[in-house]
Design a protein around this motif. Structure first.
Motif, PDB file in Angstrom:
ATOM      1  N   MET A 135      38.041  90.992  37.784  1.00  0.00           N
ATOM      2  CA  MET A 135      37.406  92.188  37.240  1.00  0.00           C
ATOM      3  C   MET A 135      36.662  91.824  35.968  1.00  0.00           C
ATOM      4  SD  MET A 135      38.999  95.848  36.049  1.00  0.00           S
ATOM      5  CE  MET A 135      39.778  95.210  34.563  1.00  0.00           C
ATOM      6  N   LEU A 136      35.426  92.320  35.869  1.00  0.00           N
ATOM      7  CA  LEU A 136      34.606  92.123  34.680  1.00  0.00           C
ATOM      8  C   LEU A 136      34.016  93.457  34.253  1.00  0.00           C
ATOM      9  CD1 LEU A 136      32.690  88.924  35.794  1.00  0.00           C
ATOM     10  CD2 LEU A 136      34.651  89.046  34.279  1.00  0.00           C
ATOM     11  N   PRO A 137      33.696  93.609  32.965  1.00  0.00           N
ATOM     12  CA  PRO A 137      33.042  94.852  32.539  1.00  0.00           C
ATOM     13  C   PRO A 137      31.737  95.068  33.312  1.00  0.00           C
ATOM     14  CG  PRO A 137      33.789  93.602  30.635  1.00  0.00           C
ATOM     15  CD  PRO A 137      33.961  92.714  31.837  1.00  0.00           C
ATOM     16  N   SER A 138      31.482  96.292  33.684  1.00  0.00           N
ATOM     17  CA  SER A 138      30.293  96.634  34.469  1.00  0.00           C
ATOM     18  C   SER A 138      29.001  96.138  33.832  1.00  0.00           C
ATOM     19  CB  SER A 138      30.197  98.154  34.653  1.00  0.00           C
ATOM     20  OG  SER A 138      31.272  98.611  35.415  1.00  0.00           O
ATOM     21  N   ASP A 165      39.684 102.763  45.430  1.00  0.00           N
ATOM     22  CA  ASP A 165      40.637 103.394  44.515  1.00  0.00           C
ATOM     23  C   ASP A 165      41.663 102.355  44.061  1.00  0.00           C
ATOM     24  OD1 ASP A 165      39.498 105.951  44.746  1.00  0.00           O
ATOM     25  OD2 ASP A 165      40.654 106.350  46.571  1.00  0.00           O
ATOM     26  N   PHE A 166      42.025 102.413  42.778  1.00  0.00           N
ATOM     27  CA  PHE A 166      43.016 101.513  42.196  1.00  0.00           C
ATOM     28  C   PHE A 166      44.032 102.323  41.408  1.00  0.00           C
ATOM     29  CE2 PHE A 166      39.265  98.968  42.791  1.00  0.00           C
ATOM     30  CZ  PHE A 166      39.770  97.789  43.308  1.00  0.00           C
ATOM     31  N   GLU A 167      45.283 101.937  41.486  1.00  0.00           N
ATOM     32  CA  GLU A 167      46.330 102.559  40.686  1.00  0.00           C
ATOM     33  C   GLU A 167      46.529 101.738  39.423  1.00  0.00           C
ATOM     34  OE1 GLU A 167      51.046 103.784  40.883  1.00  0.00           O
ATOM     35  OE2 GLU A 167      49.933 103.532  42.746  1.00  0.00           O
ATOM     36  N   LEU A 168      46.547 102.403  38.284  1.00  0.00           N
ATOM     37  CA  LEU A 168      46.762 101.750  36.996  1.00  0.00           C
ATOM     38  C   LEU A 168      48.251 101.683  36.676  1.00  0.00           C
ATOM     39  CD1 LEU A 168      43.878 103.450  34.979  1.00  0.00           C
ATOM     40  CD2 LEU A 168      43.834 101.276  36.231  1.00  0.00           C
ATOM     41  N   ALA A 169      48.592 100.908  35.670  1.00  0.00           N
ATOM     42  CA  ALA A 169      50.001 100.719  35.293  1.00  0.00           C
ATOM     43  C   ALA A 169      50.682 102.040  34.944  1.00  0.00           C
ATOM     44  CB  ALA A 169      50.102  99.746  34.128  1.00  0.00           C
ATOM     45  N   ASP A 170      49.920 103.009  34.416  1.00  0.00           N
ATOM     46  CA  ASP A 170      50.516 104.291  34.037  1.00  0.00           C
ATOM     47  C   ASP A 170      50.618 105.268  35.219  1.00  0.00           C
ATOM     48  OD1 ASP A 170      47.927 105.199  34.459  1.00  0.00           O
ATOM     49  OD2 ASP A 170      47.589 105.807  32.377  1.00  0.00           O
ATOM     50  N   GLY A 171      50.231 104.808  36.422  1.00  0.00           N
ATOM     51  CA  GLY A 171      50.317 105.654  37.604  1.00  0.00           C
ATOM     52  C   GLY A 171      49.048 106.425  37.922  1.00  0.00           C
ATOM     53  N   SER A 172      48.094 106.452  36.997  1.00  0.00           N
ATOM     54  CA  SER A 172      46.839 107.161  37.269  1.00  0.00           C
ATOM     55  C   SER A 172      45.973 106.317  38.208  1.00  0.00           C
ATOM     56  CB  SER A 172      46.095 107.459  35.963  1.00  0.00           C
ATOM     57  OG  SER A 172      45.735 106.250  35.314  1.00  0.00           O
ATOM     58  N   ILE A 202      35.520  93.324  40.807  1.00  0.00           N
ATOM     59  CA  ILE A 202      35.566  94.746  40.457  1.00  0.00           C
ATOM     60  C   ILE A 202      34.686  95.002  39.240  1.00  0.00           C
ATOM     61  CG2 ILE A 202      37.055  96.640  39.656  1.00  0.00           C
ATOM     62  CD1 ILE A 202      39.418  95.099  40.949  1.00  0.00           C
ATOM     63  N   PHE A 203      33.945  96.109  39.268  1.00  0.00           N
ATOM     64  CA  PHE A 203      33.172  96.576  38.117  1.00  0.00           C
ATOM     65  C   PHE A 203      34.125  97.352  37.216  1.00  0.00           C
ATOM     66  CE2 PHE A 203      29.891  95.448  40.929  1.00  0.00           C
ATOM     67  CZ  PHE A 203      28.681  95.411  40.251  1.00  0.00           C
TER      68      PHE A 203
END
Length: 118
Positions: free
Chosen positions: A33-36, A51-58, A81-82
């Motif tokens: 993953m790199l910044p867009s 879709d990706f799930e983040l560590a906080d569940g979002s 990933i952008f």
């Protein structure tokens, strides 16, 4: 596990422009993953979204594309990933596996992986 950075170059699939990146080796992330803005700057455009799930569940929906990566004297196409603008560049497991490499966290470097055929 010890975290460390690895430098590599990334460019669009046509190979017309590359940029050097220092990324955190993250074997817990599937994809690189790199910044867009970095991907935009070298002419990479999103080809699809996931879709990706983040560590906080979002969950977040991010663009993805095939890119050309130069790493340890080799070149391969891999998925990238952008990421958000404030994101840390990550070198993910898919890229490491595609190059036949694994993380050596003790010595903070990438080493050849032993490859197996089942």
């Amino acid at each position: 596990m010890g975290l460390f950075q690895q430098t590599f170059s990334i460019g669009p699939m046509d190979g017309r422009q590359f940029e050097e990146v220092a990324a955190l080796v993250d074997t817990g992330s599937i994809y690189t993953m790199l910044p867009s803005s970095m991907l935009d700057r070298i002419g990479v455009v999103p080809e699809w979204r996931s879709d990706f799930e983040l560590a906080d569940g979002s969950e977040v929906n991010l663009g993805m594309a095939n890119v050309w990566i130069r790493l340890n004297g080799q070149e391969r196409s891999r998925v990238c990933i952008f990421g958000p603008e404030d994101s840390q560049p990550l070198l993910g497991a898919d890229t490491l596996e595609g190059f036949g490499l694994m993380a050596d966290p003790v010595n903070r470097r990438l080493v050849p992986a032993r490859l197996f055929l089942a």
